[in-house]
Motif scaffolding. Sequence first.
Motif, mmCIF file in Angstrom:
data_model
loop_
_atom_site.group_PDB
_atom_site.id
_atom_site.type_symbol
_atom_site.label_atom_id
_atom_site.label_comp_id
_atom_site.label_asym_id
_atom_site.label_seq_id
_atom_site.Cartn_x
_atom_site.Cartn_y
_atom_site.Cartn_z
ATOM 1 N N SER A 1 0.835 -1.210 0.000
ATOM 2 C CA SER A 1 0.000 0.000 0.000
ATOM 3 C C SER A 1 0.867 1.256 0.000
ATOM 4 O O SER A 1 0.487 2.285 -0.556
ATOM 5 C CB SER A 1 -0.910 0.000 1.228
ATOM 6 O OG SER A 1 -0.144 -0.057 2.430
ATOM 7 N N LEU A 2 2.025 1.167 0.639
ATOM 8 C CA LEU A 2 3.001 2.255 0.642
ATOM 9 C C LEU A 2 4.350 1.665 0.989
ATOM 10 O O LEU A 2 4.438 0.551 1.513
ATOM 11 C CB LEU A 2 2.607 3.363 1.635
ATOM 12 C CG LEU A 2 2.617 3.039 3.144
ATOM 13 C CD1 LEU A 2 3.963 3.370 3.771
ATOM 14 C CD2 LEU A 2 1.524 3.810 3.863
ATOM 15 N N ILE A 3 5.398 2.421 0.691
ATOM 16 C CA ILE A 3 6.761 1.995 1.045
ATOM 17 C C ILE A 3 7.372 3.073 1.937
ATOM 18 O O ILE A 3 7.487 4.233 1.531
ATOM 19 C CB ILE A 3 7.640 1.791 -0.198
ATOM 20 C CG1 ILE A 3 7.058 0.681 -1.090
ATOM 21 C CG2 ILE A 3 9.074 1.447 0.208
ATOM 22 C CD1 ILE A 3 7.761 0.544 -2.432
ATOM 23 N N ALA A 4 7.733 2.671 3.149
ATOM 24 C CA ALA A 4 8.390 3.589 4.078
ATOM 25 C C ALA A 4 9.862 3.187 4.211
ATOM 26 O O ALA A 4 10.170 2.020 4.441
ATOM 27 C CB ALA A 4 7.714 3.540 5.447
ATOM 28 N N ILE A 5 10.750 4.152 4.038
ATOM 29 C CA ILE A 5 12.188 3.894 4.153
ATOM 30 C C ILE A 5 12.704 4.641 5.381
ATOM 31 O O ILE A 5 12.836 5.868 5.368
ATOM 32 C CB ILE A 5 12.942 4.343 2.882
ATOM 33 C CG1 ILE A 5 12.388 3.596 1.660
ATOM 34 C CG2 ILE A 5 14.442 4.101 3.026
ATOM 35 C CD1 ILE A 5 12.919 4.093 0.337
ATOM 36 N N ASP A 6 12.939 3.880 6.445
ATOM 37 C CA ASP A 6 13.396 4.485 7.694
ATOM 38 C C ASP A 6 14.914 4.688 7.649
ATOM 39 O O ASP A 6 15.614 3.983 6.930
ATOM 40 C CB ASP A 6 13.013 3.588 8.863
ATOM 41 C CG ASP A 6 12.905 4.354 10.171
ATOM 42 O OD1 ASP A 6 13.049 5.589 10.142
ATOM 43 O OD2 ASP A 6 12.672 3.720 11.217
ATOM 44 N N GLU A 7 15.402 5.649 8.431
ATOM 45 C CA GLU A 7 16.835 5.995 8.442
ATOM 46 C C GLU A 7 17.323 6.242 7.013
ATOM 47 O O GLU A 7 18.359 5.735 6.584
ATOM 48 C CB GLU A 7 17.658 4.882 9.110
ATOM 49 C CG GLU A 7 17.180 4.482 10.493
ATOM 50 C CD GLU A 7 17.357 5.553 11.544
ATOM 51 O OE1 GLU A 7 18.061 6.551 11.289
ATOM 52 O OE2 GLU A 7 16.786 5.405 12.638
ATOM 53 N N ALA A 8 16.568 7.053 6.275
ATOM 54 C CA ALA A 8 16.822 7.241 4.841
ATOM 55 C C ALA A 8 18.169 7.888 4.547
ATOM 56 O O ALA A 8 18.670 7.788 3.425
ATOM 57 C CB ALA A 8 15.694 8.076 4.223
ATOM 58 N N HIS A 9 18.775 8.553 5.530
ATOM 59 C CA HIS A 9 20.096 9.161 5.289
ATOM 60 C C HIS A 9 21.145 8.110 4.948
ATOM 61 O O HIS A 9 22.201 8.441 4.404
ATOM 62 C CB HIS A 9 20.548 9.965 6.512
ATOM 63 C CG HIS A 9 20.746 9.127 7.735
ATOM 64 N ND1 HIS A 9 19.726 8.795 8.591
ATOM 65 C CD2 HIS A 9 21.850 8.526 8.248
ATOM 66 C CE1 HIS A 9 20.184 8.038 9.570
ATOM 67 N NE2 HIS A 9 21.480 7.868 9.384
#
Length: 609
Positions: free
Chosen positions: A135-143
Motif C-alpha cells: 500500500s506504501l513503502i516507508a524507508i526508515d533511516e533514509a540518510h
Amino acid sequence: MSFKDQIEDVLHNVFGYKSFRNQQRDIIESVIAGRDTLTIIPTGGGKSLCYQIPAVVLPGTALVISPLISLMKDQVDQLIVNGISAAFLNATQSPEEQQNIIEQYLNHTIKLLYISPERLAVSSFSSLITAHPPSLIAIDEAHCISQWGHDFRPDYRQLNHLSLRFPEVPIIALTATADKLTQADVINQLNLIDPLVVVRSFDRPNIRYTVVEKFNLTEQVVSFIETQKGNSGIVYCSSRSKVEDMTTRLAARGFSVVAYHAGLTTAERQQAQESFLKDNVQIIVATVAFGMGINKPNVRFVVHADCPRTIEAYYQETGRAGRDGVPAEALLLFNSKDLNWYHRQIADKPENKHKQVELHKIQSMESFAQSMTCRRTVLLNYFGENRTEPCNNCDICLYPPEHYDGLIDAQKILSCIYRVEQRYGAQYVVDVLRGSSRSQIKENGHDKLSVYGIGKAHSSDYWLSVIRQLIYLGYVSQNISTFTTLQLTEQARAILKGQVALSLAKPRLEIVKKSRLNRYARAINLTTILSYEERILFNNLKRLRKEIADMEDIAPYVVFSDATLLEMVQIKPESKKQLINVTGVGKIKLEKYGNLFLDEINDFMIKNI
C-alpha cells in the motif's frame, strides 16, 4: 468515514495521542494521497506515526524498510500492543515462520511488514512484491542511502529502483538527521517524484548539552552517572577495547552495565541490547555499532567518552536520550586527540569533493566542542536553522565560562615549547613546567632550563587545558606526523613578546574535582517537578510497568512511556474515563492495563490521605 476522520480516530483511539505535531497531519495526508514524501523530524518527534497511520488507514499492507533487526522487533512489539497487526521478516526466522508471514502479507492480515534492505535482493521476495504491491513503502533511516550521510550503507543503494518499479505506490523516506546536501542526495538516489519535503526544527529542548574537557575519564564518567541513579543511559566509546575497559571499570564501581560492540557475537549483542531495552541493566557501554533506530524512549542520558566524528553523528547519538520529551542529559568529554585520529584517517585520501566534505564535518565537530557560545545555537545553525537566542539549557548558557588574563600562562607554555626545541608532546611540556623528576627530562638536560618548574602552582590538568586553548586559538599546532609534538605558529611570536592581550577561559578542572556531584548534570532533578510523594508514586508505577513487561516479554516502555507515567502521577486518574485522556493511553492499552494502573494509583492515594 472520510480519510481525515479515520486518521483522527487512529491517532486518538489507537495510539492515544490528543493532537498532531511537527506537520504529521500534512505528511500523513500526503502519503494517503499517493505523493512521495521526504520527512526530516528529530528523534522523538513522531516520525513513525507518519507512515504507521497511513498504513492502518489504507487497504493492503505497508512495506517498511528498516536497517536493523532489533528495530523491526521493537516497532512490531509496540504496534501489536496498540492492537495493530504487524510483522517483520528476516533471516533469524525459520523457513516456516517466514512462509507464514508471507501468507499474512498475501492475505492482507497484517497492516505493516518490516524488512531489511537486503531482503529486496532476494529474488523470490522481489517477485512477490512485484506481483502484490504494498500500500506504501516507508524507508526508515533514509540518510543511509546518501554518501554524504554519516551512516552511509551500500545496501540502501538498491532502493533507488523502487520508484520505477512501483510508480503508483507512495514512498515516504524518513530520517532524524540530514543536512541540505544529504537531503538533496536522498531525493535523487530514491528517484522521489515531486516529493513533499518536511523539515521540522532540529531543536530538542528537553536535552541539556554539556561539553567538558576530558582529563580523568573514568572519574568523570562515574561522577556523572552517580547523579543519574535509576536512570537508563548510554556511554559511547570509540573502540571495542575502550568499551570493554569502561564496562569493566563501571561494573567494578557497582553500576549495572553491559557492553555492546561489533566484536561480540550476534547472540551476545542481542542479549546486551535486550537487557538494556527491558531495563534489566541501567547502562549500556557501546561503540557507534549500537543505537541507530533504537526506540527506547526512557533513555535519560548519553555520555560520549570520545568525541564523535561529525555533528550529524553527535546529534543522532545524543538524540537517543529523552525521546519521550522528558528532560535528558548529553555529556561530551572532549579532547582534541580524539579528532586528530579522524584527521589522520583521511590525510592520505585523494583530494576530491568527498575528502573536502569529510574534513569540513570533522572541523565543524571540533568547532562545536570548542565553542564558547550556546551549544544549541551552534548545532541548529549547522543544520541551517538560524537561531541567535541562547537556549538556557546547555553548559555555556547555565555556567558561562569565566575568563582571565592568560598572557603570562601562555608565555610560560610557549617559551617551554621553544626551549625543548618543539620536539615533544603536551604532557612532556607540562612535566617540564611543573618540575617533574621523570628520568627522560633529566637525561635530556631539560631540568636545567629556565622554564623548569615555573608552573608548579597549577596541576597537570590545568596546564593541559591551557595548552588546548592555545591550540584552538592557533598559537600552537600539533604535528601529527611526529607523534603530535607541539610547535609554535607564526602568531605565537606576538604572545611571546607581550604585544597583544590574551583572554583565556579559566580551566574548570578544579571546580569539577572539588565535588563528585557534577553540577552540569542536574536537569532531571531540577526540571522534573514532582513532590516527594509523587516520586514514590512514579517509582511504584515504574515497578508495575516492569512486572507487566516481564510477564509479556516486552520492553517496559512498550507498555507505557515515562512521559505517560509522569502524566498519570500528575493527574492521578480515578477512572478509565479519566485515564483515556492521558497521552499515550489508547483504547487497547486502556482495556489491557487500565485497571492495574488505576488500582496502583488508588492504593497509593488511600495510603497517603
